[in-house]
Each structure stands twice: as C-alpha cells, then as structure tokens.
Design a protein around this motif. Structure first.
Motif, PDB file in Angstrom:
ATOM      1  N   ALA A  48     -39.580 -53.118 -50.347  1.00  0.00           N
ATOM      2  CA  ALA A  48     -39.112 -52.744 -51.687  1.00  0.00           C
ATOM      3  C   ALA A  48     -40.006 -51.668 -52.284  1.00  0.00           C
ATOM      4  O   ALA A  48     -39.524 -50.744 -52.940  1.00  0.00           O
ATOM      5  CB  ALA A  48     -39.072 -53.971 -52.590  1.00  0.00           C
TER       6      ALA A  48
ATOM      7  N   PHE B 173     -39.177 -48.084 -50.976  1.00  0.00           N
ATOM      8  CA  PHE B 173     -37.951 -47.488 -51.490  1.00  0.00           C
ATOM      9  C   PHE B 173     -37.963 -47.331 -53.009  1.00  0.00           C
ATOM     10  O   PHE B 173     -37.458 -46.340 -53.532  1.00  0.00           O
ATOM     11  CB  PHE B 173     -36.728 -48.303 -51.055  1.00  0.00           C
ATOM     12  CG  PHE B 173     -36.474 -48.211 -49.585  1.00  0.00           C
ATOM     13  CD1 PHE B 173     -36.055 -47.026 -49.011  1.00  0.00           C
ATOM     14  CD2 PHE B 173     -36.688 -49.304 -48.762  1.00  0.00           C
ATOM     15  CE1 PHE B 173     -35.830 -46.921 -47.656  1.00  0.00           C
ATOM     16  CE2 PHE B 173     -36.472 -49.220 -47.405  1.00  0.00           C
ATOM     17  CZ  PHE B 173     -36.045 -48.027 -46.845  1.00  0.00           C
ATOM     18  N   LEU B 174     -38.520 -48.298 -53.725  1.00  0.00           N
ATOM     19  CA  LEU B 174     -38.591 -48.254 -55.180  1.00  0.00           C
ATOM     20  C   LEU B 174     -39.891 -48.944 -55.603  1.00  0.00           C
ATOM     21  O   LEU B 174     -39.914 -50.168 -55.792  1.00  0.00           O
ATOM     22  CB  LEU B 174     -37.370 -48.942 -55.801  1.00  0.00           C
ATOM     23  CG  LEU B 174     -37.190 -48.781 -57.297  1.00  0.00           C
ATOM     24  CD1 LEU B 174     -37.044 -47.315 -57.676  1.00  0.00           C
ATOM     25  CD2 LEU B 174     -35.982 -49.554 -57.762  1.00  0.00           C
TER      26      LEU B 174
ATOM     27  N   LEU C 266     -40.270 -51.811 -58.180  1.00  0.00           N
ATOM     28  CA  LEU C 266     -39.642 -53.068 -57.795  1.00  0.00           C
ATOM     29  C   LEU C 266     -40.614 -53.944 -56.996  1.00  0.00           C
ATOM     30  O   LEU C 266     -40.701 -55.151 -57.217  1.00  0.00           O
ATOM     31  CB  LEU C 266     -38.372 -52.802 -56.985  1.00  0.00           C
ATOM     32  CG  LEU C 266     -37.523 -54.010 -56.639  1.00  0.00           C
ATOM     33  CD1 LEU C 266     -37.027 -54.691 -57.909  1.00  0.00           C
ATOM     34  CD2 LEU C 266     -36.354 -53.586 -55.775  1.00  0.00           C
TER      35      LEU C 266
ATOM     36  N   ASN D  32     -47.392 -48.425 -62.682  1.00  0.00           N
ATOM     37  CA  ASN D  32     -46.653 -47.990 -61.504  1.00  0.00           C
ATOM     38  C   ASN D  32     -45.452 -47.131 -61.871  1.00  0.00           C
ATOM     39  O   ASN D  32     -45.149 -46.163 -61.184  1.00  0.00           O
ATOM     40  CB  ASN D  32     -46.217 -49.187 -60.668  1.00  0.00           C
ATOM     41  CG  ASN D  32     -45.685 -48.749 -59.340  1.00  0.00           C
ATOM     42  OD1 ASN D  32     -44.488 -48.553 -59.204  1.00  0.00           O
ATOM     43  ND2 ASN D  32     -46.575 -48.569 -58.386  1.00  0.00           N
ATOM     44  N   ILE D  33     -44.760 -47.477 -62.936  1.00  0.00           N
ATOM     45  CA  ILE D  33     -43.624 -46.655 -63.382  1.00  0.00           C
ATOM     46  C   ILE D  33     -44.107 -45.262 -63.738  1.00  0.00           C
ATOM     47  O   ILE D  33     -43.499 -44.258 -63.349  1.00  0.00           O
ATOM     48  CB  ILE D  33     -42.900 -47.324 -64.563  1.00  0.00           C
ATOM     49  CG1 ILE D  33     -42.170 -48.574 -64.086  1.00  0.00           C
ATOM     50  CG2 ILE D  33     -41.933 -46.355 -65.235  1.00  0.00           C
ATOM     51  CD1 ILE D  33     -41.613 -49.435 -65.201  1.00  0.00           C
TER      52      ILE D  33
ATOM     53  N   THR E  69     -45.002 -43.397 -60.562  1.00  0.00           N
ATOM     54  CA  THR E  69     -43.798 -43.027 -59.829  1.00  0.00           C
ATOM     55  C   THR E  69     -43.101 -41.842 -60.478  1.00  0.00           C
ATOM     56  O   THR E  69     -42.577 -40.964 -59.783  1.00  0.00           O
ATOM     57  CB  THR E  69     -42.841 -44.230 -59.726  1.00  0.00           C
ATOM     58  OG1 THR E  69     -43.531 -45.317 -59.108  1.00  0.00           O
ATOM     59  CG2 THR E  69     -41.618 -43.894 -58.900  1.00  0.00           C
TER      60      THR E  69
ATOM     61  N   TYR F  99     -43.808 -39.531 -56.524  1.00  0.00           N
ATOM     62  CA  TYR F  99     -43.315 -40.693 -55.785  1.00  0.00           C
ATOM     63  C   TYR F  99     -44.411 -41.319 -54.911  1.00  0.00           C
ATOM     64  O   TYR F  99     -44.554 -42.543 -54.863  1.00  0.00           O
ATOM     65  CB  TYR F  99     -42.120 -40.257 -54.931  1.00  0.00           C
ATOM     66  CG  TYR F  99     -41.347 -41.387 -54.330  1.00  0.00           C
ATOM     67  CD1 TYR F  99     -40.591 -42.227 -55.130  1.00  0.00           C
ATOM     68  CD2 TYR F  99     -41.379 -41.617 -52.961  1.00  0.00           C
ATOM     69  CE1 TYR F  99     -39.875 -43.283 -54.581  1.00  0.00           C
ATOM     70  CE2 TYR F  99     -40.665 -42.648 -52.408  1.00  0.00           C
ATOM     71  CZ  TYR F  99     -39.914 -43.477 -53.218  1.00  0.00           C
ATOM     72  OH  TYR F  99     -39.210 -44.504 -52.663  1.00  0.00           O
TER      73      TYR F  99
END
Length: 58
Positions: A14, A17-18, A21, A36-37, A40, A44
């Motif tokens: 997870a 990929f994201l 998450l 983390n958000i 990102t 990325y």
C-alpha cells in the motif's frame, strides 16, 4: 527485530502505491499521516521513503 508479518507486507505494498495509505494502516490518523501527506505532495519518492520508515520502524 521480528520478522515481517503478512499485514506488514500488505502495508508495504500500500505504501508503494499510495504512501499515506500505508502510514494510515500502521499509525492511524495523526501527525505521521499529515507529515506523509505533505511529503507525498512535495514529491512521491519522499512520501514512499517516509511511509516505509514508519512501517518498518516497529
């Protein structure tokens, strides 16, 4: 350090990929998720690195 469990492998997949998450699955909604958000959104790869660090840290 204990071996990886099936849930850890799912969190790592997870996180690739994201990233938020994977952090959410590990720590829930909190400071680590917000960091983390932000990482990102800035890039990325930093988000993935942070997510893997959070998941593999414990």
């Amino acid at each position: 350090m204990a071996g990886l469990e099936v849930t850890d492998i799912c969190k790592i997949i997870a996180a690739v990929f994201l990233p938020p998450l994977g952090v959410f699955f590990e720590r829930g909604c909190g400071t680590d998720l917000l960091i983390n958000i932000l990482l990102t959104l800035l890039g990325y790869i930093p988000g993935i690195i942070h997510a893997l660090y959070i998941i593999l840290k414990y």
